[in-house]
Enzyme design. Structure first.
Site, short mmCIF file in Angstrom:
data_model
loop_
_atom_site.label_atom_id
_atom_site.label_comp_id
_atom_site.label_asym_id
_atom_site.label_seq_id
_atom_site.Cartn_x
_atom_site.Cartn_y
_atom_site.Cartn_z
N SER A 228 -11.11 -1.02 -1.18
CA SER A 228 -9.88 -0.94 -0.38
C SER A 228 -10.16 -1.23 1.08
O SER A 228 -9.31 -1.76 1.80
CB SER A 228 -9.27 0.46 -0.48
OG SER A 228 -8.42 0.60 -1.57
N HIS B 70 -3.90 6.22 3.09
CA HIS B 70 -4.64 5.04 2.64
C HIS B 70 -4.12 3.78 3.34
O HIS B 70 -4.89 2.99 3.89
CB HIS B 70 -4.49 4.91 1.13
CG HIS B 70 -5.32 3.84 0.51
ND1 HIS B 70 -4.86 2.54 0.33
CD2 HIS B 70 -6.58 3.86 0.00
CE1 HIS B 70 -5.80 1.82 -0.25
NE2 HIS B 70 -6.85 2.60 -0.46
N ASN C 36 -13.27 -0.38 -7.87
CA ASN C 36 -14.33 0.59 -7.60
C ASN C 36 -14.96 1.11 -8.89
O ASN C 36 -15.35 2.26 -8.98
CB ASN C 36 -13.76 1.78 -6.82
CG ASN C 36 -13.25 1.38 -5.46
OD1 ASN C 36 -13.74 0.42 -4.87
ND2 ASN C 36 -12.26 2.08 -4.97
N ASP D 80 0.84 -1.19 0.00
CA ASP D 80 0.00 0.00 0.00
C ASP D 80 0.88 1.24 0.00
O ASP D 80 2.00 1.21 -0.51
CB ASP D 80 -0.93 -0.04 1.22
CG ASP D 80 -2.31 0.53 0.92
OD1 ASP D 80 -2.37 1.76 0.72
OD2 ASP D 80 -3.29 -0.21 0.90
#
Length: 638
Positions: free
Chosen positions: A301, A142, A234, A105
């Protein structure tokens, strides 16, 4: 280099949804084998608007192939995902101790209060060259949010819990602070994680382009018994498919909302294996992003790390299982949602860690019944009033339009009449003359939704006044857009709302017939891009429908080159140095975290900034307030 791999920019909403938005510049490594370089994005979605229903639709986050990152006490009561999936039942058996979950990430802020002691030293694969250490910096937020979903353990009464609060996370920074990275870096990071003790790997990222290097890395993990969990994406039910979620050797996770429906942003397809909560998830972020250290995000996520946490619990309870066996256990024990059996929306169903570890003796609490008696209370310009029968045990209600929540909650115990108005000041949510299907759901103290009420069609009357006509637009110089229109014949006009790309950009006085767009430098229109402008008439009785659109392409600044930045530590400060000025330039503006720090004369070449922690510094050439040149942004750490 294969030119088919596109670089996409990630946009992240915290949440994106607590309405803190982060947008950062692109970066990328120079090394990648042919066919292995493209753009990955983080799988977090951002609240947006589409069509005439402002605020109803949700946009999507974007990431190589270049890859990118798809409080009121007690905070635990706000973690509806923990309640719905019932992790606490599994904690009676194990809390994940001894299991290492690697997070590929944007890094993890190890100083986050609820993550202290849970974050190992990892590796960084971004920037100029490879720095194989730590991974404990996260300028995007994130990765820290994902880490909290996996392994947070509340440090105070206002802290949050992850699904496996005694597991540890191994941060592998493969995404830059812009939320994107190279597929080759992700592949190297995956192999590194497998070689350095990862039991489970979570990848909340994706790209529309395949990467052979990443595919080989996934097979490498499988061969070593490591489970790879990936977010489905997404792009919504009709969107494009992404990698690595479509690889058959990963456990792919779709997103659900508090009503056990597929989240509207969740990418669906035959590759979806299981589902987990992904809408409005509260978790940890760096304090440079949120003063509380917490924020809400939505996206697949957020779904994937719940499944990674469940996998950690299974491995802690049954240490001898391989990654393939853990994936099979999670699918076999999932709670079936949607049509009977596996389907493209939910896969095998909602992950159930309690069943997966054998803790099945605690019954699930019942859901609230759906509200009844929905009726129109009043109709006015662009607004609808509703009534319904109270539901016992409901703490609040959510109103849905066209099946999507309006993100306006109604507290119980007061007047049940709920006036629905536009999501932007002075501007409508509902179009004139179009039936709007409305429903209401009851929300209990855990944040779980009841089933929706019966649907009521509300029809807003015709517009009370005509809209402007004969729009024309121009951009006489950089940073300025002029929009003119012919005003309607109406005596009670109180102003005009000017829309840019469908969003309310400004409200001007009734005597204004020419609109001058002079945004601040960081929000200025992008040179070379055409923007759509519309105008709405505002009266005391209501608003008109939007006018026809006019496209305006902002004037390209004569300041064409961005300054090159060099950051150097100098004692307690960081020196920000930049390139020499161009002809006719007036000076420099330096921004820190989006706020103007200092304006300097044209001869200046540097500025010493005394800060601690991680910050974003931006240097902009300027000629005048209306003629801003290109900017350069860098991440400052000290």
């Amino acid at each position: 280099m294969d030119s088919s791999f596109r670089r996409l920019v990630a946009a992240l909403a915290l949440t994106a949804l607590s309405t803190v938005c982060v947008a950062v510049p692109g970066s990328g490594a120079a090394r990648a084998e042919a066919g292995d370089r493209g753009t990955l994005r983080s799988q977090s979605a951002q609240t947006g608007s589409a069509g005439l229903f402002a605020g109803l639709a949700r946009g999507t986050g974007t990431a190589d192939a270049r890859m990118s990152a798809a409080v009121d006490a007690p905070v635990h009561a706000q973690q509806w995902a923990l309640e719905r999936v019932q992790f606490a039942r599994a904690w009676a058996v194990t809390r994940g101790r001894g299991v290492v979950v690697a997070l590929l990430d944007s890094g993890v802020d190890a100083s986050a209060a609820d993550l202290r002691g849970r974050v190992l030293q990892g590796a960084t694969f971004t920037g100029a060259g490879y720095v194989h250490h730590l991974g404990q910096a996260d300028g995007l937020g994130h990765g820290t949010h994902v880490a909290g979903i996996v392994a947070a353990s509340p440090a105070t009464a206002r802290g949050v819990s992850g699904g496996a609060p005694e597991a540890t996370v191994l941060p592998v920074k493969v995404l830059g602070d812009d939320g994107s990275g190279w597929g080759s870096d992700v592949a190297d990071g995956l192999v590194w994680a497998v070689d350095h003790g990862a039991d489970v790997v979570n990848m909340s990222l994706g790209s529309s382009s395949p990467s052979e290097a990443l595919r080989r890395a996934v097979l490498y993990a499988q061969a070593h018994g490591v489970l790879v969990v990936a977010a489905s994406g997404n792009t919504g039910p009709d969107g494009y498919w992404e990698y690595p979620s479509t690889y058959p050797d990963v456990l792919t996770v779709g997103a659900t909302d508090p009503g056990d429906r597929a989240a509207p942003f969740s990418t669906t397809g035959p590759f979806v294996d299981v589902s987990a909560p992904g809408e409005s998830i509260l978790s940890t972020v760096p304090r440079s992003i949120s003063a509380t250290g917490l924020a809400r995000m939505s996206g697949t996520s957020m779904s994937a790390p719940w499944v990674a946490a469940a996998a950690a619990l299974v491995l802690a309870a049954s240490p001898g299982l391989s990654g393939t066996q853990v994936a099979a256990r999670l699918q076999e024990t999932a709670e079936d949602l949607g049509a009977p059996g596996p389907d493209d929306q939910f896969g095998a169903g909602l992950v159930d860690p309690a069943r997966a570890v054998g803790a099945t003796d605690v019954p699930l609490p019942p859901r609230l019944p759906a509200p009844s008696g929905l009726a129109v209370h009043a109709l006015a310009d662009r607004s609808v009033g509703l009534t319904w029968e109270p539901v016992e045990g409901a703490g609040s209600y959510e109103v849905l339009a066209q099946g999507l929540p309006l993100n306006l909650s109604v507290e119980d115990g007061g007047d049940p009449v709920y006036g629905l108005h536009g999501s932007s000041a002075h501007f409508p949510s509902f179009p004139h003359g179009v039936p709007v299907p409305l429903q209401v759901v009851a929300v209990d103290g855990r944040g779980l939704w009841s089933s929706p009420s019966a649907t009521l069609q509300a029809l807003v009357a015709a517009a009370p006044v005509a809209g402007p006509t004969a729009l024309r637009g121009a951009s006489p110089h950089s940073g300025t857009v002029v929009v003119g229109w012919t005003a309607p014949r109406a005596p009670d006009v109180v102003g005009y709302a000017v829309l840019r790309d469908g969003e309310v950009h400004d409200v001007v006085e009734p005597e204004v017939r020419r609109y001058v767009d002079l945004p601040d430098v960081l929000g200025a229109p992008v040179d070379g891009r055409a923007y759509s402008y519309r105008v709405v008439t505002l009266t005391a009785e209501g608003e008109s429908d939007p006018s026809a659109a006019v496209l305006v392409r902002p004037y390209a600044s004569w300041l064409t080159s961005a300054p090159s930045l060099v950051l150097t530590a100098r004692g307690t400060a960081v020196r920000v140095a930049w390139s020499r000025p161009v002809r006719r330039q007036r000076g420099w503006r330096v921004f820190l975290d989006g706020a103007l720090l200092e304006q300097l004369p044209v001869g200046a070449t540097h500025l010493d900034v005394a800060v601690r922690g991680t910050h974003r510094v931006t240097v902009v050439r300027f000629r005048s307030a209306a003629d801003q040149g290109p900017r350069s942004t860098a991440t400052l750490r000290h």
